[in-house]
Design a protein around this motif. Structure first.
Motif, PDB file in Angstrom:
ATOM      1  N   ALA A  84       0.817  -1.218   0.000  1.00 19.94           N
ATOM      2  CA  ALA A  84       0.000   0.000   0.000  1.00 19.94           C
ATOM      3  C   ALA A  84       0.847   1.263   0.000  1.00 19.94           C
ATOM      4  O   ALA A  84       0.450   2.282  -0.564  1.00 19.94           O
ATOM      5  N   THR A  85       2.016   1.203   0.632  1.00 23.92           N
ATOM      6  CA  THR A  85       2.861   2.396   0.723  1.00 23.92           C
ATOM      7  C   THR A  85       4.289   2.065   0.309  1.00 23.92           C
ATOM      8  O   THR A  85       4.730   0.909   0.389  1.00 23.92           O
ATOM      9  N   LEU A  86       5.014   3.097  -0.118  1.00 27.23           N
ATOM     10  CA  LEU A  86       6.418   2.913  -0.477  1.00 27.23           C
ATOM     11  C   LEU A  86       7.246   2.472   0.726  1.00 27.23           C
ATOM     12  O   LEU A  86       8.056   1.556   0.605  1.00 27.23           O
ATOM     13  N   PRO A  87       7.066   3.070   1.923  1.00 26.34           N
ATOM     14  CA  PRO A  87       7.845   2.599   3.069  1.00 26.34           C
ATOM     15  C   PRO A  87       7.627   1.104   3.370  1.00 26.34           C
ATOM     16  O   PRO A  87       8.573   0.396   3.731  1.00 26.34           O
ATOM     17  N   ALA A  88       6.415   0.623   3.185  1.00 25.66           N
ATOM     18  CA  ALA A  88       6.150  -0.806   3.412  1.00 25.66           C
ATOM     19  C   ALA A  88       6.885  -1.658   2.381  1.00 25.66           C
ATOM     20  O   ALA A  88       7.468  -2.699   2.717  1.00 25.66           O
ATOM     21  N   ALA A  89       6.877  -1.210   1.132  1.00 28.49           N
ATOM     22  CA  ALA A  89       7.589  -1.945   0.079  1.00 28.49           C
ATOM     23  C   ALA A  89       9.094  -1.922   0.337  1.00 28.49           C
ATOM     24  O   ALA A  89       9.772  -2.943   0.181  1.00 28.49           O
ATOM     25  N   MET A  90       9.620  -0.765   0.747  1.00 28.60           N
ATOM     26  CA  MET A  90      11.049  -0.653   1.030  1.00 28.60           C
ATOM     27  C   MET A  90      11.443  -1.534   2.208  1.00 28.60           C
ATOM     28  O   MET A  90      12.511  -2.146   2.207  1.00 28.60           O
ATOM     29  N   ALA A  91      10.585  -1.622   3.207  1.00 35.12           N
ATOM     30  CA  ALA A  91      10.863  -2.462   4.375  1.00 35.12           C
ATOM     31  C   ALA A  91      10.941  -3.937   3.993  1.00 35.12           C
ATOM     32  O   ALA A  91      11.640  -4.714   4.642  1.00 35.12           O
ATOM     33  N   ASN A  92      10.252  -4.313   2.929  1.00 34.22           N
ATOM     34  CA  ASN A  92      10.224  -5.706   2.479  1.00 34.22           C
ATOM     35  C   ASN A  92      11.099  -5.957   1.257  1.00 34.22           C
ATOM     36  O   ASN A  92      11.045  -7.024   0.655  1.00 34.22           O
ATOM     37  N   ARG A  93      11.888  -4.978   0.880  1.00 32.15           N
ATOM     38  CA  ARG A  93      12.691  -5.057  -0.336  1.00 32.15           C
ATOM     39  C   ARG A  93      13.637  -6.261  -0.353  1.00 32.15           C
ATOM     40  O   ARG A  93      13.778  -6.936  -1.358  1.00 32.15           O
ATOM     41  N   GLN A  94      14.280  -6.552   0.763  1.00 31.50           N
ATOM     42  CA  GLN A  94      15.195  -7.693   0.790  1.00 31.50           C
ATOM     43  C   GLN A  94      14.443  -8.990   0.525  1.00 31.50           C
ATOM     44  O   GLN A  94      14.892  -9.830  -0.257  1.00 31.50           O
ATOM     45  N   ALA A  95      13.275  -9.143   1.130  1.00 33.48           N
ATOM     46  CA  ALA A  95      12.474 -10.355   0.907  1.00 33.48           C
ATOM     47  C   ALA A  95      11.980 -10.427  -0.536  1.00 33.48           C
ATOM     48  O   ALA A  95      11.950 -11.504  -1.138  1.00 33.48           O
ATOM     49  N   ILE A  96      11.614  -9.285  -1.101  1.00 31.63           N
ATOM     50  CA  ILE A  96      11.155  -9.227  -2.494  1.00 31.63           C
ATOM     51  C   ILE A  96      12.286  -9.672  -3.429  1.00 31.63           C
ATOM     52  O   ILE A  96      12.084 -10.485  -4.329  1.00 31.63           O
ATOM     53  N   MET A  97      13.496  -9.147  -3.189  1.00 27.91           N
ATOM     54  CA  MET A  97      14.634  -9.487  -4.046  1.00 27.91           C
ATOM     55  C   MET A  97      15.022 -10.952  -3.883  1.00 27.91           C
ATOM     56  O   MET A  97      15.344 -11.627  -4.863  1.00 27.91           O
ATOM     57  N   THR A  98      14.974 -11.451  -2.662  1.00 26.46           N
ATOM     58  CA  THR A  98      15.307 -12.852  -2.416  1.00 26.46           C
ATOM     59  C   THR A  98      14.332 -13.771  -3.137  1.00 26.46           C
ATOM     60  O   THR A  98      14.734 -14.768  -3.757  1.00 26.46           O
ATOM     61  N   ALA A  99      13.048 -13.425  -3.088  1.00 25.11           N
ATOM     62  CA  ALA A  99      12.033 -14.233  -3.762  1.00 25.11           C
ATOM     63  C   ALA A  99      12.198 -14.182  -5.284  1.00 25.11           C
ATOM     64  O   ALA A  99      11.977 -15.175  -5.974  1.00 25.11           O
ATOM     65  N   ALA A 100      12.599 -13.032  -5.809  1.00 23.60           N
ATOM     66  CA  ALA A 100      12.720 -12.862  -7.262  1.00 23.60           C
ATOM     67  C   ALA A 100      13.967 -13.529  -7.834  1.00 23.60           C
ATOM     68  O   ALA A 100      13.998 -13.862  -9.020  1.00 23.60           O
ATOM     69  N   LYS A 101      14.980 -13.738  -7.025  1.00 21.22           N
ATOM     70  CA  LYS A 101      16.240 -14.252  -7.594  1.00 21.22           C
ATOM     71  C   LYS A 101      16.101 -15.635  -8.204  1.00 21.22           C
ATOM     72  O   LYS A 101      16.706 -15.915  -9.221  1.00 21.22           O
ATOM     73  N   ASP A 102      15.299 -16.500  -7.601  1.00 25.66           N
ATOM     74  CA  ASP A 102      15.143 -17.843  -8.165  1.00 25.66           C
ATOM     75  C   ASP A 102      14.458 -17.820  -9.526  1.00 25.66           C
ATOM     76  O   ASP A 102      14.758 -18.631 -10.395  1.00 25.66           O
ATOM     77  N   GLU A 103      13.559 -16.863  -9.706  1.00 24.82           N
ATOM     78  CA  GLU A 103      12.841 -16.769 -10.971  1.00 24.82           C
ATOM     79  C   GLU A 103      13.645 -16.038 -12.046  1.00 24.82           C
ATOM     80  O   GLU A 103      13.630 -16.420 -13.213  1.00 24.82           O
ATOM     81  N   TYR A 104      14.347 -14.973 -11.654  1.00 27.64           N
ATOM     82  CA  TYR A 104      14.976 -14.105 -12.647  1.00 27.64           C
ATOM     83  C   TYR A 104      16.486 -14.281 -12.798  1.00 27.64           C
ATOM     84  O   TYR A 104      17.043 -13.872 -13.801  1.00 27.64           O
ATOM     85  N   LEU A 105      17.153 -14.853 -11.813  1.00 23.94           N
ATOM     86  CA  LEU A 105      18.607 -15.095 -11.947  1.00 23.94           C
ATOM     87  C   LEU A 105      18.794 -16.487 -12.524  1.00 23.94           C
ATOM     88  O   LEU A 105      18.827 -17.479 -11.813  1.00 23.94           O
ATOM     89  N   GLN A 106      18.923 -16.535 -13.822  1.00 23.72           N
ATOM     90  CA  GLN A 106      19.050 -17.810 -14.535  1.00 23.72           C
ATOM     91  C   GLN A 106      20.442 -17.895 -15.165  1.00 23.72           C
ATOM     92  O   GLN A 106      21.038 -16.879 -15.524  1.00 23.72           O
ATOM     93  N   PRO A 107      20.962 -19.111 -15.314  1.00 26.64           N
ATOM     94  CA  PRO A 107      22.263 -19.251 -15.974  1.00 26.64           C
ATOM     95  C   PRO A 107      22.195 -18.743 -17.425  1.00 26.64           C
ATOM     96  O   PRO A 107      21.200 -18.909 -18.106  1.00 26.64           O
ATOM     97  N   ILE A 108      23.267 -18.116 -17.831  1.00 27.29           N
ATOM     98  CA  ILE A 108      23.401 -17.697 -19.230  1.00 27.29           C
ATOM     99  C   ILE A 108      23.873 -18.908 -20.017  1.00 27.29           C
ATOM    100  O   ILE A 108      24.874 -19.543 -19.665  1.00 27.29           O
ATOM    101  N   VAL A 109      23.152 -19.239 -21.050  1.00 29.01           N
ATOM    102  CA  VAL A 109      23.503 -20.400 -21.866  1.00 29.01           C
ATOM    103  C   VAL A 109      24.666 -20.025 -22.778  1.00 29.01           C
ATOM    104  O   VAL A 109      24.584 -19.069 -23.540  1.00 29.01           O
ATOM    105  N   ALA A 110      25.732 -20.778 -22.657  1.00 27.76           N
ATOM    106  CA  ALA A 110      26.915 -20.532 -23.484  1.00 27.76           C
ATOM    107  C   ALA A 110      26.615 -20.898 -24.932  1.00 27.76           C
ATOM    108  O   ALA A 110      26.057 -21.950 -25.206  1.00 27.76           O
ATOM    109  N   THR A 111      26.990 -20.011 -25.839  1.00 29.36           N
ATOM    110  CA  THR A 111      26.734 -20.260 -27.250  1.00 29.36           C
ATOM    111  C   THR A 111      27.857 -21.061 -27.901  1.00 29.36           C
ATOM    112  O   THR A 111      27.744 -21.480 -29.034  1.00 29.36           O
ATOM    113  N   GLY A 112      28.927 -21.241 -27.171  1.00 38.23           N
ATOM    114  CA  GLY A 112      30.060 -22.012 -27.699  1.00 38.23           C
ATOM    115  C   GLY A 112      31.351 -21.466 -27.170  1.00 38.23           C
ATOM    116  O   GLY A 112      31.378 -20.523 -26.404  1.00 38.23           O
ATOM    117  N   ILE A 113      32.431 -22.037 -27.580  1.00 37.16           N
ATOM    118  CA  ILE A 113      33.763 -21.608 -27.128  1.00 37.16           C
ATOM    119  C   ILE A 113      34.262 -20.528 -28.067  1.00 37.16           C
ATOM    120  O   ILE A 113      34.149 -20.645 -29.290  1.00 37.16           O
TER     121      ILE A 113
END
Length: 115
Positions: free
Chosen positions: A85-114
């Motif tokens: 509802a508020t920016l301060p509430a979102a900022m207070a939960n920012r670490q949890a938001i980022m932790t939750a997002a890392k599994d979905e958005y931090l993916q290995p980069i597929v190597a195209t070759g050597i």
């Protein structure tokens, strides 16, 4: 020669070290596009907070003639911000938001070759 000095340690990289940080950080941080050039100096520490913002100092060089530009690093409408509802509430939960997002958005980069 690398790894032959007491002040240098080489850590070999593996394929799983390369992740889609550009996508992940793009969810939370504003772009530095056209603000940072080669050899620019970026600095930030715990003293660079202004309200809910982290300000990064951008230096063209360490010479006194070059000005320091302040860059607000946190994207105003960052990922999952609208779940709170508020920016301060979102900022207070920012670490949890980022932790939750890392599994979905931090993916290995597929190597195209050597190279």
């Amino acid at each position: 020669v690398l790894n032959k000095s007491n002040s240098v340690t080489v850590h070999p990289s593996a394929e799983f070290d390369f992740l889609t940080y550009n996508i992940f950080f793009g969810l939370f941080y504003s772009a530095y596009t056209k603000k940072v050039k080669q050899n620019h100096i970026l600095t930030a520490d715990s003293n660079n907070k202004v309200g809910n913002q982290i300000q990064v100092d951008l230096h063209e060089s360490d010479l006194p003639k070059h000005q320091v530009v302040k860059h607000n690093a946190i994207k105003p409408g960052f990922h999952s911000r609208k779940q709170y509802a508020t920016l301060p509430a979102a900022m207070a939960n920012r670490q949890a938001i980022m932790t939750a997002a890392k599994d979905e958005y931090l993916q290995p980069i597929v190597a195209t070759g050597i190279n």
